[in-house]
Write a protein that holds these residues in place. Structure first.
Motif, PDB file in Angstrom:
ATOM      1  N   ARG A 215      -4.075   4.166   5.578  1.00 52.71           N
ATOM      2  CA  ARG A 215      -5.085   4.253   6.613  1.00 52.71           C
ATOM      3  C   ARG A 215      -5.853   2.915   6.491  1.00 52.71           C
ATOM      4  O   ARG A 215      -6.171   2.574   7.672  1.00 52.71           O
ATOM      5  CB  ARG A 215      -5.760   5.529   6.517  1.00 52.71           C
ATOM      6  N   ARG A 216      -5.939   2.321   5.505  1.00 52.88           N
ATOM      7  CA  ARG A 216      -6.718   1.032   5.365  1.00 52.88           C
ATOM      8  C   ARG A 216      -6.012  -0.345   5.339  1.00 52.88           C
ATOM      9  O   ARG A 216      -6.416  -1.380   5.408  1.00 52.88           O
ATOM     10  CB  ARG A 216      -7.838   1.235   4.568  1.00 52.88           C
ATOM     11  N   TYR A 217      -4.858  -0.134   4.510  1.00 52.96           N
ATOM     12  CA  TYR A 217      -4.061  -1.212   4.194  1.00 52.96           C
ATOM     13  C   TYR A 217      -2.647  -1.191   4.589  1.00 52.96           C
ATOM     14  O   TYR A 217      -2.166  -0.089   4.762  1.00 52.96           O
ATOM     15  CB  TYR A 217      -4.138  -1.375   2.452  1.00 52.96           C
ATOM     16  N   THR A 218      -2.062  -2.462   4.728  1.00 53.46           N
ATOM     17  CA  THR A 218      -0.738  -2.543   5.330  1.00 53.46           C
ATOM     18  C   THR A 218       0.191  -2.007   4.267  1.00 53.46           C
ATOM     19  O   THR A 218      -0.037  -2.321   2.906  1.00 53.46           O
ATOM     20  CB  THR A 218      -0.326  -3.763   6.073  1.00 53.46           C
ATOM     21  N   ASN A 219       1.555  -2.042   4.568  1.00 53.87           N
ATOM     22  CA  ASN A 219       2.739  -1.758   3.401  1.00 53.87           C
ATOM     23  C   ASN A 219       2.675  -2.884   2.358  1.00 53.87           C
ATOM     24  O   ASN A 219       2.775  -2.754   1.321  1.00 53.87           O
ATOM     25  CB  ASN A 219       3.992  -1.442   4.206  1.00 53.87           C
ATOM     26  N   TYR A 220       2.587  -4.255   3.227  1.00 51.43           N
ATOM     27  CA  TYR A 220       2.840  -5.233   2.338  1.00 51.43           C
ATOM     28  C   TYR A 220       1.541  -5.430   1.471  1.00 51.43           C
ATOM     29  O   TYR A 220       1.753  -5.927   0.316  1.00 51.43           O
ATOM     30  CB  TYR A 220       2.592  -6.663   3.259  1.00 51.43           C
ATOM     31  N   GLU A 221       0.393  -5.261   1.546  1.00 45.24           N
ATOM     32  CA  GLU A 221      -0.857  -5.055   0.862  1.00 45.24           C
ATOM     33  C   GLU A 221      -0.727  -4.119  -0.208  1.00 45.24           C
ATOM     34  O   GLU A 221      -1.070  -4.354  -1.325  1.00 45.24           O
ATOM     35  CB  GLU A 221      -2.139  -4.763   1.541  1.00 45.24           C
ATOM     36  N   ILE A 222      -0.112  -2.920  -0.101  1.00 52.78           N
ATOM     37  CA  ILE A 222       0.009  -1.879  -0.998  1.00 52.78           C
ATOM     38  C   ILE A 222       1.051  -2.415  -2.105  1.00 52.78           C
ATOM     39  O   ILE A 222       0.781  -2.323  -3.332  1.00 52.78           O
ATOM     40  CB  ILE A 222       0.475  -0.516  -0.354  1.00 52.78           C
ATOM     41  N   GLU A 223       2.051  -2.965  -1.548  1.00 50.82           N
ATOM     42  CA  GLU A 223       3.319  -3.452  -2.322  1.00 50.82           C
ATOM     43  C   GLU A 223       2.747  -4.523  -3.147  1.00 50.82           C
ATOM     44  O   GLU A 223       2.968  -4.467  -4.440  1.00 50.82           O
ATOM     45  CB  GLU A 223       4.390  -3.854  -1.616  1.00 50.82           C
ATOM     46  N   ARG A 224       2.014  -5.638  -2.681  1.00 51.27           N
ATOM     47  CA  ARG A 224       1.499  -6.741  -3.478  1.00 51.27           C
ATOM     48  C   ARG A 224       0.645  -6.248  -4.651  1.00 51.27           C
ATOM     49  O   ARG A 224       0.675  -6.563  -5.730  1.00 51.27           O
ATOM     50  CB  ARG A 224       0.716  -7.399  -2.408  1.00 51.27           C
ATOM     51  N   ALA A 225      -0.196  -5.198  -4.375  1.00 53.92           N
ATOM     52  CA  ALA A 225      -1.221  -4.499  -5.426  1.00 53.92           C
ATOM     53  C   ALA A 225      -0.413  -4.021  -6.443  1.00 53.92           C
ATOM     54  O   ALA A 225      -0.900  -4.206  -7.714  1.00 53.92           O
ATOM     55  CB  ALA A 225      -2.094  -3.705  -4.607  1.00 53.92           C
ATOM     56  N   CYS A 226       0.496  -3.072  -6.084  1.00 51.56           N
ATOM     57  CA  CYS A 226       1.227  -2.496  -7.346  1.00 51.56           C
ATOM     58  C   CYS A 226       2.015  -3.556  -7.988  1.00 51.56           C
ATOM     59  O   CYS A 226       2.046  -3.518  -9.399  1.00 51.56           O
ATOM     60  CB  CYS A 226       2.538  -1.768  -6.515  1.00 51.56           C
ATOM     61  N   LYS A 227       2.413  -4.939  -7.404  1.00 49.83           N
ATOM     62  CA  LYS A 227       3.232  -5.880  -8.219  1.00 49.83           C
ATOM     63  C   LYS A 227       2.281  -6.486  -8.982  1.00 49.83           C
ATOM     64  O   LYS A 227       2.646  -6.517 -10.297  1.00 49.83           O
ATOM     65  CB  LYS A 227       3.700  -6.750  -7.216  1.00 49.83           C
ATOM     66  N   MET A 228       0.978  -6.805  -8.706  1.00 45.13           N
ATOM     67  CA  MET A 228       0.125  -7.268  -9.598  1.00 45.13           C
ATOM     68  C   MET A 228      -0.436  -6.620 -10.694  1.00 45.13           C
ATOM     69  O   MET A 228      -0.513  -6.946 -11.544  1.00 45.13           O
ATOM     70  CB  MET A 228      -1.353  -7.626  -8.593  1.00 45.13           C
ATOM     71  N   ILE A 229      -0.698  -5.156 -10.570  1.00 43.28           N
ATOM     72  CA  ILE A 229      -0.778  -4.316 -11.534  1.00 43.28           C
ATOM     73  C   ILE A 229       0.197  -4.147 -12.566  1.00 43.28           C
ATOM     74  O   ILE A 229       0.011  -4.278 -13.848  1.00 43.28           O
ATOM     75  CB  ILE A 229      -1.185  -2.722 -10.977  1.00 43.28           C
TER      76      ILE A 229
END
Length: 518
Positions: free
Chosen positions: A449-463
């Protein structure tokens, strides 16, 4: 003088028409007419002593006694048949009779004499008198004041049984049935069985003012019990409750209740029954005897009167009998469910805190709001607290939560990216409870609802680059930090763009000044 009795007795002995005519001195045409009328009206040998030629003549030709008066003769058969039709009254028939008399230059009988002659005819020759009650018009119903009983097999104790009575006022045919309770289901089922017994439906049913039939009865307003009203609509009949403390409104059933109390309930006082089914079997035997008992002052019995005078006027039964249901009210809870007998059924969430009507049958629960259908559920039985929820009744956020399964979670992660898929698979494997894992994945999914698919995928990759044990909380923190950095970077870029001079510099000559010469 025509020898009516001798004609009929000779015919009963098998003498030919020619022989009868020769023996009595009457024409064969008259002999034939007398025999045919006697056969049609059910007048058969042997005859009682009082049934002389005059009695038989009055029976076969009731009009003859009025012919010598010089007045327009009355057609009693026609009057009796017309009175069976809806809305036809003796007043209307007398008015038509008067018009016919004037057309034939005859003197008509007064209305009072007209009614008296018809009443005398009907009481003597017909099973029913149609002045007050029309055939097939009314069924009166009530509970008998006296009770029957059955014996408990285990304790030997006498258990009360209440007797329902339904009567057709025209023919006086009655139906009776014993039940263990006077509650609404017993009341409705007894009506259904009464209609089956009569083989048809009357235009009107007249009950007393008990709660199973009437919720409110004042001079200005009548409110019927919803289930009783629904049953009447199913059988296409009208409910007209008797006035409060007015037993004359249903005098026929009041009289039948007293007679049935004597001839059925009292007659069974020494009969031992151990179930309500056994009691009803004995009761219906007595009921058959009661309906076949001859009238004391006229020919026939209740059953023959019904068959001859009333059965034809009943409306046909519906294709299927009424299936009993019960109406209740309920308030929609904040979780968009209603509670019915400690079971919970969902309604559309827009109706939270609203009062709704609930129709209960053996297999269905149907919910209405302001007479508008909302939903229906299969009725729940067994352990208390069971829940029946329809997905379309949920708010959108609840649908998301309910839709969570491992397969759907993996399918969603694949649509986001490989890093998100790795995180989801790790969460499913790491939690001892699948429900806990799905709850964590649901929290991650809400980030859409607050973030794009790209932002979620980037955050998961960083973690995943930092740890082999990712958590949703850590991913949320990274998403917030990334969002903050992205905003700061956008702000810096915006300032750089706005500080760059891309405008045009106008010289002094533009404003009217002179250009300096060099």
């Amino acid at each position: 003088m025509i020898h009516y009795r001798k004609i009929l007795e000779l015919h009963d002995e098998g003498i030919s028409l020619r022989g009868i005519a020769s023996s009595t001195g009457n024409s064969r045409q008259k002999v034939t007419e007398v025999i045919q009328l006697a056969t049609m009206k059910g007048l058969n040998c042997p005859f009682d002593e009082e049934m002389d030629d005059k009695w038989i003549e009055e029976f076969l030709f009731p009009e003859k006694s009025l012919e010598g008066s010089g007045r327009q003769p009355l057609n009693f058969e026609y009057i009796h048949e017309e009175l069976a039709k809806p809305n036809v009254t003796l007043s209307l028939l007398h008015h038509e009779y008067e018009a016919k008399s004037r057309a034939n230059n005859k003197i008509p009988y007064s209305y009072r004499s007209f009614v008296r002659h018809y009443s005398r005819y009907a009481q003597k020759y017909k099973a029913t008198l149609r002045i007050r009650r029309k055939p097939g018009e009314i069924m009166e119903v009530d509970w008998a004041g006296s009770t029957a009983f059955i014996i408990d097999r285990d304790t030997g104790e006498k258990v009360k049984a209440y007797v329902f009575v339904a009567t057709l006022p025209c023919s006086q045919l009655s139906y009776a049935e014993a039940t263990l309770s006077m509650d609404l289901p017993s009341w409705i089922n007894a009506h259904i069985h009464a209609y089956d017994y009569f083989g048809g439906v009357t235009q009107i049913v007249v009950p007393d003012n008990l709660k199973a039939s009437v919720t409110k009865h004042t001079s200005k307003e009548i409110v019927l019990n919803p289930t009783y009203k629904e049953m009447a609509e199913h059988y296409n009949t009208i409910v007209m409750p008797a006035r409060v403390r007015s037993p004359k409104d249903k005098a026929s059933v009041e009289g039948s209740v007293g007679v049935i109390s004597t001839w059925i309930i009292a007659a069974l006082r020494n009969t031992q029954c151990f179930s309500i089914e056994e009691l009803n079997e004995e009761l219906w035997k007595k009921l058959e005897e009661f309906n076949n008992r001859p009238f004391t002052r006229k020919k026939g019995c209740r059953l023959s009167a019904f068959e001859e005078e009333e059965k034809f006027a009943l409306s046909p039964l519906p294709d299927t009998p009424y299936k009993i249901s019960e109406w209740r009210t309920a308030k929609v809870r904040p979780d968009y469910h209603i509670s019915v007998e400690s079971m919970f059924y969902s309604v559309p969430y827009e109706y939270i805190n609203q009062q709704v009507d609930v129709k209960l049958s053996d297999d269905l629960v149907v919910v209405y709001f302001n007479h508008m259908w909302l939903t229906s559920h299969k009725r729940l039985y067994g352990k208390f607290g069971q829940i029946s929820t329809i997905r379309d009744h949920m708010p959108d956020n609840h649908k998301l939560f309910v839709d969570q399964t491992p397969e759907i979670a993996i399918e969603w992660a694949e649509s986001i990216g490989p890093s998100t898929l790795s995180v989801v698979k790790y969460l499913l494997d790491s939690y001892q409870s699948e429900k806990q894992a799905l709850q964590s994945i649901f929290s991650l999914k809400k980030m859409e609802r607050r973030y794009t698919n790209y932002e979620i995928e980037r955050a998961c990759k960083m973690i995943l680059s930092i740890t082999n044990r990712p958590t949703v909380k850590a991913i949320q923190t990274v998403l917030k930090n990334n969002k903050k950095k992205d905003v700061e970077l956008e702000l810096i870029q915006y300032k750089e763009i706005t500080n760059t001079n891309y405008g045009f510099t106008r010289g002094a000559s533009y404003y009217g000044g002179k250009k300096n010469d060099k």
